[in-house]
Design a protein around this motif. Structure first.
Motif, PDB file in Angstrom:
ATOM      1  N   GLN A 192     118.026  36.926  43.483  1.00 52.49           N
ATOM      2  CA  GLN A 192     117.017  37.729  42.782  1.00 52.49           C
ATOM      3  C   GLN A 192     116.127  38.502  43.743  1.00 52.49           C
ATOM      4  O   GLN A 192     115.465  39.449  43.388  1.00 52.49           O
ATOM      5  CB  GLN A 192     116.169  36.825  41.890  1.00 52.49           C
ATOM      6  N   PHE A 193     116.066  37.982  44.977  1.00 54.99           N
ATOM      7  CA  PHE A 193     115.263  38.613  46.017  1.00 54.99           C
ATOM      8  C   PHE A 193     113.774  38.632  45.691  1.00 54.99           C
ATOM      9  O   PHE A 193     113.309  37.854  44.885  1.00 54.99           O
ATOM     10  CB  PHE A 193     115.801  40.008  46.326  1.00 54.99           C
ATOM     11  N   THR A 194     113.031  39.532  46.314  1.00 52.76           N
ATOM     12  CA  THR A 194     111.576  39.395  46.332  1.00 52.76           C
ATOM     13  C   THR A 194     110.927  39.519  44.953  1.00 52.76           C
ATOM     14  O   THR A 194     111.018  40.556  44.304  1.00 52.76           O
ATOM     15  CB  THR A 194     110.976  40.464  47.258  1.00 52.76           C
ATOM     16  N   ALA A 195     110.254  38.440  44.548  1.00 49.36           N
ATOM     17  CA  ALA A 195     109.567  38.447  43.253  1.00 49.36           C
ATOM     18  C   ALA A 195     108.054  38.591  43.432  1.00 49.36           C
ATOM     19  O   ALA A 195     107.376  39.184  42.605  1.00 49.36           O
ATOM     20  CB  ALA A 195     109.873  37.169  42.486  1.00 49.36           C
ATOM     21  N   LEU A 196     107.538  38.041  44.529  1.00 45.59           N
ATOM     22  CA  LEU A 196     106.082  38.047  44.719  1.00 45.59           C
ATOM     23  C   LEU A 196     105.679  39.126  45.722  1.00 45.59           C
ATOM     24  O   LEU A 196     106.116  39.111  46.879  1.00 45.59           O
ATOM     25  CB  LEU A 196     105.618  36.664  45.211  1.00 45.59           C
ATOM     26  N   HIS A 197     104.871  40.053  45.269  1.00 46.23           N
ATOM     27  CA  HIS A 197     104.436  41.169  46.111  1.00 46.23           C
ATOM     28  C   HIS A 197     102.918  41.111  46.262  1.00 46.23           C
ATOM     29  O   HIS A 197     102.185  41.290  45.303  1.00 46.23           O
ATOM     30  CB  HIS A 197     104.879  42.493  45.491  1.00 46.23           C
ATOM     31  N   SER A 243     114.645  41.976  41.778  1.00 43.02           N
ATOM     32  CA  SER A 243     114.179  40.846  40.971  1.00 43.02           C
ATOM     33  C   SER A 243     113.814  41.265  39.544  1.00 43.02           C
ATOM     34  O   SER A 243     113.137  42.254  39.328  1.00 43.02           O
ATOM     35  CB  SER A 243     112.955  40.209  41.637  1.00 43.02           C
ATOM     36  N   LYS A 244     114.274  40.455  38.585  1.00 41.21           N
ATOM     37  CA  LYS A 244     113.950  40.725  37.176  1.00 41.21           C
ATOM     38  C   LYS A 244     112.480  40.440  36.905  1.00 41.21           C
ATOM     39  O   LYS A 244     111.877  41.028  36.021  1.00 41.21           O
ATOM     40  CB  LYS A 244     114.808  39.857  36.256  1.00 41.21           C
ATOM     41  N   ALA A 245     111.944  39.495  37.662  1.00 37.64           N
ATOM     42  CA  ALA A 245     110.528  39.163  37.513  1.00 37.64           C
ATOM     43  C   ALA A 245     109.777  39.684  38.736  1.00 37.64           C
ATOM     44  O   ALA A 245     110.198  39.464  39.867  1.00 37.64           O
ATOM     45  CB  ALA A 245     110.357  37.657  37.393  1.00 37.64           C
ATOM     46  N   ILE A 246     108.715  40.387  38.489  1.00 34.91           N
ATOM     47  CA  ILE A 246     107.903  40.917  39.589  1.00 34.91           C
ATOM     48  C   ILE A 246     106.470  40.447  39.373  1.00 34.91           C
ATOM     49  O   ILE A 246     105.898  40.637  38.298  1.00 34.91           O
ATOM     50  CB  ILE A 246     107.890  42.463  39.591  1.00 34.91           C
ATOM     51  N   LYS A 247     105.934  39.779  40.397  1.00 34.20           N
ATOM     52  CA  LYS A 247     104.536  39.392  40.311  1.00 34.20           C
ATOM     53  C   LYS A 247     103.775  40.126  41.415  1.00 34.20           C
ATOM     54  O   LYS A 247     104.152  40.044  42.589  1.00 34.20           O
ATOM     55  CB  LYS A 247     104.401  37.880  40.484  1.00 34.20           C
ATOM     56  N   ILE A 248     102.747  40.845  41.017  1.00 31.10           N
ATOM     57  CA  ILE A 248     101.914  41.541  41.997  1.00 31.10           C
ATOM     58  C   ILE A 248     100.609  40.767  42.123  1.00 31.10           C
ATOM     59  O   ILE A 248      99.911  40.533  41.136  1.00 31.10           O
ATOM     60  CB  ILE A 248     101.655  42.998  41.562  1.00 31.10           C
ATOM     61  N   GLU A 249     100.342  40.330  43.351  1.00 34.02           N
ATOM     62  CA  GLU A 249      99.141  39.533  43.578  1.00 34.02           C
ATOM     63  C   GLU A 249      98.184  40.317  44.466  1.00 34.02           C
ATOM     64  O   GLU A 249      98.569  40.823  45.514  1.00 34.02           O
ATOM     65  CB  GLU A 249      99.532  38.208  44.243  1.00 34.02           C
ATOM     66  N   PHE A 250      96.941  40.416  44.036  1.00 37.52           N
ATOM     67  CA  PHE A 250      95.936  41.133  44.824  1.00 37.52           C
ATOM     68  C   PHE A 250      95.157  40.145  45.654  1.00 37.52           C
ATOM     69  O   PHE A 250      94.608  39.184  45.139  1.00 37.52           O
ATOM     70  CB  PHE A 250      95.007  41.918  43.893  1.00 37.52           C
ATOM     71  N   GLN A 251      95.144  40.431  46.960  1.00 39.35           N
ATOM     72  CA  GLN A 251      94.415  39.547  47.869  1.00 39.35           C
ATOM     73  C   GLN A 251      93.504  40.357  48.757  1.00 39.35           C
ATOM     74  O   GLN A 251      93.484  41.572  48.722  1.00 39.35           O
ATOM     75  CB  GLN A 251      95.419  38.775  48.734  1.00 39.35           C
TER      76      GLN A 251
END
Lengths: 383, 487
Positions: B102-107, B153-161
């Motif tokens: 699925q490769f990269t899900a968390l960005h 990836s079918k699921a993508i999560k974008i996290e702001f830090q």
């Protein structure tokens, strides 16, 4: 309990044919609609009965009237919309489909490639290929509003092409009816067969496939067929590969109860994508009677294994139900899984059930429980 | 009474078993009490004694042994009666490794380095509040978003830090709205998380989070004195602001929309219960007990030297015991790291936690876009760069393509070295299937992405935690609670 078949009818025309007909009780039907109908009358007056596939009266004397046959009392329950098979020269009438029943199964063959210790429908090596031809003919007569329909045997896939034809006919005639096929899954170890079924693209089809153990030798022993475990597992994998819905059916008896939790664990680990697991109480019929001592265990004595199995399957997110087990014989914690699963035409209750507060939620017993049943049956009272 | 004579007995169907068995790929690990944990490549396991293990390996175990059927069903051994184990093992292995395909899900988007806190363990670099030259620009954000949607990836999560990401809220809004626009055609399962200290939580932020179903993650280190000591704000009101913020989010967005995690300092070690109580008081149902990471200010301020791995493990175990007690009293509370380990032990799936994967999830499970457009394999990699080491800087959204970044030698070499299947010591470790690797950590602490495992905090931590979890699972009541954490 009702009888699905009787040969005590009196059918006077002696043609060697098989008739597949839909029941009607309306003698005034337009002529154009009559030819595939079986007219069933309480008694015959001066109706015009021209053109019906067959005409039955519930009055024995009426069978003297030309063109009127007598329908045995056991089948007087037949109503408009039921589908029957008539074999005139045997005086035989069989209900193929009953519109008022929620459990209609099309029985396609007596042949089977397994020989399960507890088979409720012992297989016979006979050429009964006429059965599926009759059923393929019967499907268009079945009520379009039917919620559910089953295919059972024997092993339906032994019919090869005709099995797939039946499924296709059901799909094209009854697109809104859920179809439940009971198969041992072994033939689907051939990927081509799984693909062939998938290609029919039935919108709501589930295969019920038995798995009796987490280890091959015990499963093969229960189904009396060497190599069956591997074939069934590969069959399930092939079917799921083609996104077919699969239910695993486990009959619980003396040879299977001990490893029930391990079987649940095996399913959770290896077959988590399965659509449903049915844990089923034993029906005392068919081969079970011959092997009763090796199969019978009081359900009360396996409640620990049963509870553990449902707990494990639920933990893996696998949907699980308990069939054929009465509320008084399973722990209260398991009631939420218990389904009223015993077909209306074969269930009954016992004296001990009188006054039981749970009677309406309980499937009752198989009529065959007369032979052997739990010592712990007792009415449940409101707390 | 026996079977009717038309039927064959069990012994008939068990005959092939007497011809012997072969072991499937297994590893074993000596547990504290001297028993051995046998694991296979997909996490199934069985604990046996040494005598039995020896016989198993010698090939002299038989169906007479009560363990035989378990070992066969768990695909630890295979006999002549059945070979479907190979099909099932490969299926399970694919399932466990599915996340790699699925490769990269968390960005992770570092939208600003600015922060109003001066945490002594801060693993990232912080800048003064007013200086917006350390903010991500819209242009950089757009280029980064291009890369995000290049991931299959079918699921993508974008996290702001950050820093503190809410100090650059306009760019968060911009990124969310642009991502949603792109997603109209991409149709991914798109989620957003803001990791914030909650100081700048206001009506506008809440309303925006409500509209786009954004989750919020924050830090809560424990009671007021400890929290404020670990996480100083000029006004000394960090604790109050965090607690107020959590309550506001719970009321405004929903109970499930805010989570918190803690970082262990030497001051935390003595008071695991008090720390956990803070979470219970706030009606939070998950705690993440985390040791310090050896980066940034944690090194500069010598926080790392104030406790060792044994101190921390003691803290973790005490905390976990208390968490189990709370569960027994009817308060549902999970510990996040334990849950990750539990999922690896008790389910066929892989929770996809960056640091517990093989190959490492750096870059391929999670990836970091810094404020200036630099791309890093992980948050820790970004910190290394701030410390002057660009070992894990993969490129920049301004100059590099997706292919250049994800096929860069920096990433591929590190990933190749992170395969526990081939790393010295990991290769033979019976706990391998439950563990993973952290090349950035080992590079930071030992100057080598593989690292010497006997000297590794990472190895000691995971070995001890996994052993501890197995010990807890022996107790039926604990087992029931721990299994209940897995949804």
């Amino acid at each position: 309990m009702i009888k699905l078949q009787s040969q005590k009818n009196i059918i006077t025309f002696d043609k060697n044919i098989v008739l597949i007909l839909k029941v009607t009780t309306t003698p005034f039907l337009s002529k154009v609609l009559r030819n595939n109908k079986a007219l069933i009358l309480d008694y015959v007056t001066d109706h015009d009965i021209e053109g019906f596939g067959i005409v039955f009266s519930k009055k024995k004397e009426d069978s003297n009237i030309n063109g009127v046959q007598y329908l045995d009392e056991d089948l007087h329950y037949l109503v408009d919309g039921d589908v029957i098979r008539v074999i005139p020269h045997r005086n035989s009438v069989r209900a193929i489909y009953r519109i008022e029943s929620s459990a209609n199964f099309l029985f396609v063959t007596e042949r089977c490639n397994s020989y399960c210790l507890m088979c409720s429908q012992p297989p016979r090596k006979v050429n009964d290929s006429h059965l599926i031809e009759e059923l393929i003919e019967a499907v268009p007569l079945i009520d379009k509003g039917a919620k559910e329909l089953g295919i059972t045997g024997g092993e339906p896939t032994l019919l090869g092409e005709r099995f797939f034809t039946l499924v296709r006919v059901i799909k094209s005639n009854l697109p809104n009816t859920s179809l439940h096929i009971l198969s041992n899954g072994r033939n689907f170890s051939d990927p081509k067969l799984a693909l062939q079924l998938a290609k029919i693209n039935h919108p709501d089809l589930m295969l019920g496939i038995p798995l009796y153990s987490d280890v091959s030798h015990i499963h093969d022993f229960v189904v009396q067929a060497d190599g069956a475990f591997d074939e069934t597992i590969r069959g399930i994998l092939n079917l799921k590969r083609h996104l077919q819905k699969v239910e695993i059916r486990v009959v619980i008896h003396k040879q299977t109860y001990e490893r029930l939790p391990q079987l649940a664990e095996f399913i959770g680990r290896n077959l988590q994508f399965i659509d449903h697991v049915a844990l089923m109480g034993l029906e005392i019929t068919g081969f079970t009677r011959a092997n009763l001592d090796e199969l019978w265990i009081d359900p009360i004595d396996y409640s620990d294994q049963l509870s553990e199995a449902t707990r494990i399957l639920s933990r893996y997110g696998v949907r699980v139900s308990i069939y054929n087990l009465q509320r008084c014989l399973i722990p209260r914690s398991q009631w939420k899984y218990a389904v009223k699963s015993i077909s209306d035409w074969k269930n009954k209750y016992y004296e001990e059930c009188n006054g039981c507060a749970e009677k309406n939620n309980c499937g009752g017993f198989f009529a065959s429980s007369d032979i052997k049943r739990s010592k712990m049956i007792n009415a449940i009272y409101e707390e | 009474m026996a079977l009717s004579k038309k039927f064959f007995p069990l012994e008939y169907y068990s005959q092939p078993i007497n011809e012997g068995y072969q072991l499937l790929p297994i590893r074993f690990h000596r547990m504290k009490k001297g028993d051995y944990l046998i694991t296979n490549m997909v996490g199934e396991h069985k604990i046996v004694n040494q005598e039995f293990l020896t016989r198993l390996v010698e090939g002299s175990v038989s169906i007479e042994d009560s363990e035989y059927n378990d070992l066969k069903a768990k695909h630890i051994l295979m006999d002549r009666d059945s070979n479907v184990a190979i099909d099932l093992l490969s299926l399970k292995y694919r399932t466990k490794q599915y996340s790699i395909s699925q490769f990269t899900a968390l960005h992770i988007f570092v939208v600003s380095l600015r922060c109003d806190y001066t945490c002594k363990y801060c693993q990232v670099s912080r800048r003064m509040e007013g200086d917006n030259s350390f903010d991500m620009s819209e242009n950089t954000a757009l280029l980064a978003l291009d890369l995000v949607f290049k991931s299959p990836s079918k699921a993508i999560k974008i996290e702001f830090q950050g820093g503190e990401p809410l100090l650059n809220f306009p760019v968060i809004k911009f990124i969310v709205e642009e991502a949603l626009k792109i997603n109209k055609t991409e149709e991914r399962n798109l989620q957003f998380v803001i990791t914030s200290n909650l100081t700048y939580l206001n009506e506008e932020v809440l309303e925006f989070c409500e509209r786009h179903h954004i989750y919020i993650s924050t830090s809560l280190d424990g009671p007021e004195a400890l929290h404020n000591k670990n996480r100083p704000r000029p006004d000394k009101d960090g604790y109050q602001k965090t607690v107020d913020g959590i309550r506001i989010i719970q009321d405004y967005l929903g109970r499930d929309r805010v989570s918190a995690l803690m970082t262990t300092t030497s001051e935390s070690l003595e008071i695991p219960r008090e720390i956990i109580d803070e979470y219970v008081r706030l009606d939070l149902h998950a705690v993440f007990l985390r040791p310090l990471s050896p980066y940034g200010f944690a090194l500069k301020t010598k926080q790392m030297q104030k406790y060792n791995i044994d101190n921390w493990l003691q803290f973790y175990k005490e905390g976990l015991e208390y968490i189990l007690d709370l569960n027994k009293s009817g308060y549902f509370l999970i510990e996040q790291y334990t849950l990750i380990i539990l999922k690896k032990i008790l389910t066929p799936s892989n929770p996809g936690y960056v640091d517990l994967q093989s190959p490492s999830g750096a870059g391929i499970t999670a990836i970091v876009y810094n404020y200036d457009g630099d791309v890093y394999a992980s948050d820790e990699a970004r910190m290394l760069k701030e410390m002057g080491d660009d070992k894990f800087r993969l490129g920049s959204v301004h100059n590099n393509t997706y292919e250049e970044i994800l096929l860069s030698d920096q990433l591929l070499d590190a990933l190749e070295d992170s395969l526990t299947e081939s790393v010295p010591m990991c290769t033979d470790c019976g706990l391998q299937t439950y563990c993973g690797s952290d090349p950035v950590y080992h590079y930071a602490t030992q100057g080598d992405v593989v690292g010497k495992k006997p000297l590794s905090f990472f190895c000691k931590k995971n070995t001890s935690i996994i052993e501890h979890v197995f010990k807890l699972l022996e107790d039926p009541e604990n087992k029931n609670i721990l299994e209940g954490w897995i949804k």
